[in-house]
Design a protein around this motif. Structure first.
Motif, PDB file in Angstrom:
ATOM      1  N   VAL A  35       0.856  -1.180   0.000  1.00 17.28           N
ATOM      2  CA  VAL A  35       0.000   0.000   0.000  1.00 17.28           C
ATOM      3  C   VAL A  35       0.899   1.239   0.000  1.00 17.28           C
ATOM      4  O   VAL A  35       1.627   1.468   0.971  1.00 17.28           O
ATOM      5  N   PRO A  36       0.880   2.021  -1.081  1.00 16.40           N
ATOM      6  CA  PRO A  36       1.695   3.238  -1.105  1.00 16.40           C
ATOM      7  C   PRO A  36       1.271   4.185   0.021  1.00 16.40           C
ATOM      8  O   PRO A  36       0.085   4.351   0.300  1.00 16.40           O
ATOM      9  N   VAL A  60       7.285   8.501   7.534  1.00 12.87           N
ATOM     10  CA  VAL A  60       7.592   7.841   6.265  1.00 12.87           C
ATOM     11  C   VAL A  60       7.802   8.899   5.175  1.00 12.87           C
ATOM     12  O   VAL A  60       6.914   9.696   4.915  1.00 12.87           O
ATOM     13  N   PRO A  61       8.968   8.871   4.504  1.00 14.82           N
ATOM     14  CA  PRO A  61       9.204   9.799   3.397  1.00 14.82           C
ATOM     15  C   PRO A  61       8.536   9.330   2.105  1.00 14.82           C
ATOM     16  O   PRO A  61       7.933   8.260   2.052  1.00 14.82           O
ATOM     17  N   ALA A  62       8.674  10.098   1.058  1.00 20.78           N
ATOM     18  CA  ALA A  62       8.049   9.799  -0.238  1.00 20.78           C
ATOM     19  C   ALA A  62       8.579   8.495  -0.829  1.00 20.78           C
ATOM     20  O   ALA A  62       9.751   8.157  -0.677  1.00 20.78           O
ATOM     21  N   TRP A  64       7.639   5.269  -0.283  1.00 17.16           N
ATOM     22  CA  TRP A  64       7.613   4.037   0.498  1.00 17.16           C
ATOM     23  C   TRP A  64       6.197   3.479   0.567  1.00 17.16           C
ATOM     24  O   TRP A  64       5.222   4.216   0.553  1.00 17.16           O
ATOM     25  N   SER A  65       6.121   2.150   0.650  1.00 13.17           N
ATOM     26  CA  SER A  65       4.837   1.450   0.723  1.00 13.17           C
ATOM     27  C   SER A  65       4.849   0.486   1.898  1.00 13.17           C
ATOM     28  O   SER A  65       5.901  -0.050   2.268  1.00 13.17           O
ATOM     29  N   LEU A  66       3.669   0.250   2.453  1.00 10.76           N
ATOM     30  CA  LEU A  66       3.499  -0.728   3.521  1.00 10.76           C
ATOM     31  C   LEU A  66       3.338  -2.103   2.888  1.00 10.76           C
ATOM     32  O   LEU A  66       2.470  -2.297   2.029  1.00 10.76           O
ATOM     33  N   ASP A  67       4.157  -3.050   3.281  1.00 14.71           N
ATOM     34  CA  ASP A  67       4.034  -4.431   2.830  1.00 14.71           C
ATOM     35  C   ASP A  67       3.069  -5.127   3.786  1.00 14.71           C
ATOM     36  O   ASP A  67       3.450  -5.533   4.883  1.00 14.71           O
ATOM     37  N   GLU A  68       1.808  -5.217   3.369  1.00 15.93           N
ATOM     38  CA  GLU A  68       0.774  -5.762   4.251  1.00 15.93           C
ATOM     39  C   GLU A  68       1.016  -7.214   4.625  1.00 15.93           C
ATOM     40  O   GLU A  68       0.691  -7.632   5.727  1.00 15.93           O
ATOM     41  N   GLY A  69       1.589  -7.996   3.720  1.00 15.55           N
ATOM     42  CA  GLY A  69       1.824  -9.406   3.995  1.00 15.55           C
ATOM     43  C   GLY A  69       2.880  -9.643   5.058  1.00 15.55           C
ATOM     44  O   GLY A  69       2.894 -10.679   5.706  1.00 15.55           O
ATOM     45  N   SER A  78       6.470  -3.497   7.936  1.00 12.69           N
ATOM     46  CA  SER A  78       7.535  -3.605   6.948  1.00 12.69           C
ATOM     47  C   SER A  78       7.239  -2.613   5.827  1.00 12.69           C
ATOM     48  O   SER A  78       6.177  -2.656   5.220  1.00 12.69           O
ATOM     49  N   LEU A  79       8.188  -1.716   5.586  1.00 12.42           N
ATOM     50  CA  LEU A  79       8.065  -0.714   4.524  1.00 12.42           C
ATOM     51  C   LEU A  79       9.040  -1.054   3.414  1.00 12.42           C
ATOM     52  O   LEU A  79      10.179  -1.465   3.683  1.00 12.42           O
ATOM     53  N   VAL A  80       8.603  -0.892   2.169  1.00 12.08           N
ATOM     54  CA  VAL A  80       9.443  -1.248   1.024  1.00 12.08           C
ATOM     55  C   VAL A  80       9.509  -0.095   0.028  1.00 12.08           C
ATOM     56  O   VAL A  80       8.574   0.691  -0.098  1.00 12.08           O
ATOM     57  N   ASN A  81      10.661  -0.038  -0.675  1.00 13.41           N
ATOM     58  CA  ASN A  81      10.849   0.951  -1.728  1.00 13.41           C
ATOM     59  C   ASN A  81      11.970   0.475  -2.636  1.00 13.41           C
ATOM     60  O   ASN A  81      13.132   0.460  -2.234  1.00 13.41           O
TER      61      ASN A  81
END
Length: 188
Positions: A35-36, A60-62, A64-69, A78-81
């Motif tokens: 989720v962005p 959270v900076p620009a 990044w997305s939340l890894d819901e799984g 867990s945040l991913v980019n």
């Protein structure tokens, strides 16, 4: 079996096929969803407090997305980019030092059979003034960063991992996120 039973049998087989194959496939696509997040989002983690908030938060900076799984708001997010991952977890502990949290996490890694090698941790502090320790780590052939923070009533753990190029590209974001960690009830 009489002819009147065939349509019902076929419907049951199709339903069972959907349940056995279709639902797991649909679930897999949902579980792996990211989720962005809007730049400036403050994401909170830990058991929900009486006021509806959670005990640990991070800015959270620009990009990044939340890894819901890989996230559970009550335990860790867990945040991913672009191949970089930042995981923020809550450590339910009171009156611990950063060194105690660091040592405790490494004992847990050992008990789980995780082959982690860490550099000597160095002191760091959040912008809120909460002390912590951080160091580069290696797990198998992968490098990353581990950090722990010890507020009076709560602890936090940060694990950073991913593709080396992605980590280098997002190093400023990662540093900003780690330093922005806030603890509910801790002095400013």
């Amino acid at each position: 079996m009489s002819r009147t039973g065939w349509p019902g049998s076929i419907a049951i087989l199709l339903t069972l096929g959907f349940l056995a194959i279709g639902l797991p496939l649909a679930n897999a696509t949902l579980v792996d969803a990211t989720v962005p997040l809007k730049p400036g989002t403050v994401i909170e983690v830990g058991e929900e407090l009486d006021n509806g908030g959670r005990p640990v938060s991070m800015l959270v900076p620009a990009g990044w997305s939340l890894d819901e799984g890989s996230s559970s708001l009550s335990q860790s997010i867990s945040l991913v980019n672009g191949g970089a991952t930042v995981q923020l977890g809550v450590i339910d502990v009171q009156a611990a030092t950063p060194q105690q949290l660091w040592s405790g996490q490494h004992l847990i890694f050992q008990a789980q059979g995780v082959p982690i090698v860490a550099e000597s941790p160095r002191p760091i502090t959040t912008t809120q003034g909460v002390p912590g320790l951080a160091a580069m780590i290696t797990v198998d052939d992968h490098i990353g960063t581990q950090a722990v923070f010890a507020a009076p009533d709560q602890g936090a753990s940060v694990l950073v991992a991913g593709d080396p190029a992605a980590l280098a590209t997002h190093s400023d974001d990662i540093t900003q996120m780690i330093s922005s960690i806030q603890f509910a009830g801790a002095e400013q």
